[in-house]
Write an enzyme that holds these catalytic residues in place. Structure first.
Site, mmCIF file in Angstrom:
data_model
loop_
_atom_site.group_PDB
_atom_site.id
_atom_site.type_symbol
_atom_site.label_atom_id
_atom_site.label_comp_id
_atom_site.label_asym_id
_atom_site.label_seq_id
_atom_site.Cartn_x
_atom_site.Cartn_y
_atom_site.Cartn_z
ATOM 1 N N LEU A 119 0.833 -1.200 0.000
ATOM 2 C CA LEU A 119 0.000 0.000 0.000
ATOM 3 C C LEU A 119 0.866 1.247 0.000
ATOM 4 O O LEU A 119 1.827 1.360 0.768
ATOM 5 C CB LEU A 119 -0.916 0.012 1.229
ATOM 6 C CG LEU A 119 -1.901 -1.153 1.343
ATOM 7 C CD1 LEU A 119 -2.815 -0.939 2.547
ATOM 8 C CD2 LEU A 119 -2.720 -1.325 0.071
ATOM 9 N N GLY A 139 2.008 -9.347 5.843
ATOM 10 C CA GLY A 139 2.470 -8.641 7.028
ATOM 11 C C GLY A 139 2.464 -7.151 6.762
ATOM 12 O O GLY A 139 2.578 -6.715 5.610
ATOM 13 N N GLY A 140 2.321 -6.338 7.824
ATOM 14 C CA GLY A 140 2.286 -4.898 7.641
ATOM 15 C C GLY A 140 1.212 -4.520 6.644
ATOM 16 O O GLY A 140 0.051 -4.915 6.768
ATOM 17 N N ASP A 141 1.591 -3.736 5.622
ATOM 18 C CA ASP A 141 0.638 -3.352 4.585
ATOM 19 C C ASP A 141 0.958 -4.031 3.258
ATOM 20 O O ASP A 141 0.702 -3.488 2.188
ATOM 21 C CB ASP A 141 0.616 -1.823 4.420
ATOM 22 C CG ASP A 141 1.963 -1.258 3.998
ATOM 23 O OD1 ASP A 141 2.982 -1.953 4.164
ATOM 24 O OD2 ASP A 141 2.004 -0.117 3.498
ATOM 25 N N GLU A 142 1.517 -5.237 3.346
ATOM 26 C CA GLU A 142 1.857 -6.010 2.155
ATOM 27 C C GLU A 142 0.894 -7.184 1.983
ATOM 28 O O GLU A 142 0.590 -7.897 2.941
ATOM 29 C CB GLU A 142 3.295 -6.522 2.229
ATOM 30 C CG GLU A 142 4.339 -5.410 2.161
ATOM 31 C CD GLU A 142 5.753 -5.956 2.095
ATOM 32 O OE1 GLU A 142 5.924 -7.191 2.268
ATOM 33 O OE2 GLU A 142 6.683 -5.161 1.874
#
Length: 313
Positions: A173, A213-216
């Site tokens: 993102l 994970g995170g915005d992936e």
């Protein structure tokens, strides 16, 4: 000493009153019912009149020639018993009942028959499924997690054939950090869930969607070689991700950097993942709200392509 008459009555009561389902059946291939206890009838939701003399197959959700059943029959024929075999039974309503079955072949006065004792395994199976689900699903978004993604992609690569095409989209993102910095991580988490829902709404039946994970995120697409694969689908996805979101009366917008790669014959997991990851970082470096890089056509479709621009808001 207890008389034989009293002992026989006690054994009959043990069979009839036992809370554990028990069945006596013939030893032929079709294994027809000879006698069952009330607990067995309650388990399968039938009456004795419905199953008397019928093959056990009427209460099995699989063929009488199923390989697992054949293996159990081989055991009981060669060693005379098997223990705690996982066997699915079928309730009269169609509901599947996981069971553990122990069986023994007996021969008395020249007559052979099989005695089966069944344990309802539903709770244990439900617990196992819950653990498996927790191990594979990202709690925040409900998507498959990275471990599940890696397992799926390795299997997909191993099972590639000349009749299939496999694509991997690696998605990061754009401007998500701004959302966390300005509105807080709680809002960021809610935004991730919205993006996940948009990915699922976009995905087809042959698409596997995961949060890494995170915005992936990642999407694995499998198609028949004869079917057209349209990279433009991912342009639509990127635009969908970039649609404005309202959270707690705040108007929020993020974009997407997408690296889209196609697997070639014999490509390794690491090489394929690195290929999509590298394309994604190339898209990320442009700084545009939406950027998709792909090697499907031998060129990059970067942010200068007007189809992919969605403004820099």
């Amino acid at each position: 000493m207890i008389s034989e008459h009293v002992l026989d009555a006690a054994l009959r009561d043990l069979f009839e009153l036992s809370p554990v389902p028990c069945s006596i059946s013939t030893t032929d291939h079709n294994s027809r019912y000879i006698k069952v206890n009330p607990a067995y009838l309650r388990m399968i939701g039938r009456t004795w009149a419905e199953i008397e003399g019928q093959p056990l197959e009427v209460d099995l959700p699989y063929s009488i020639d199923d390989p697992a059943r054949s293996e159990r029959m081989k055991l009981i024929e060669t060693q005379g018993y098997y223990e705690l075999a996982e066997v699915d039974m079928q309730h009269a309503s169609g509901r599947i009942i996981p069971t553990l079955i122990s069986a023994q072949r007996r021969r008395i006065d020249g007559e052979s028959f099989d005695i089966e004792i069944l344990l309802d395994n539903s709770e244990r199976k439900a617990f196992e499924q819950a653990i498996l689900h927790a191990a594979q699903v990202d709690v925040m978004t409900g998507l498959q997690n990275r471990s599940s993604f890696e397992t799926h992609l390795r299997a997909a690569l191993a099972n590639m054939s000349p009749d299939t095409r496999l694509f991997l989209a690696y998605i990061d993102l754009n401007r998500f950090k701004r959302v966390n910095d300005r509105f807080g991580h709680s809002t960021g988490d809610r935004l991730l869930k919205i993006v996940a829902d948009r990915l699922l709404a976009w995905a087809g039946t042959n698409d596997f969607v995961a949060r890494l994970g995170g915005d992936e995120f990642a999407i694995v697409c499998r198609h028949q070689a004869a079917d057209p694969f349209l990279p433009g689908r991912f342009l639509d996805l990127a635009k969908t991700i970039a649609e404005l979101v309202v959270i707690d009366e705040n108007l929020i917008q993020v974009g997407a950097a997408i690296g889209l790669a196609e697997a070639t014959h014999g490509v390794s997991f690491d090489t394929f993942l690195d290929q999509a990851d590298r394309l994604m970082y190339a898209a990320k470096s442009s700084g545009d709200l939406i950027d998709i890089r792909t090697d499907l056509t031998g060129r990059h479709l970067d942010s200068r392509d007007p189809l992919k621009r969605c403004g820099n808001g």
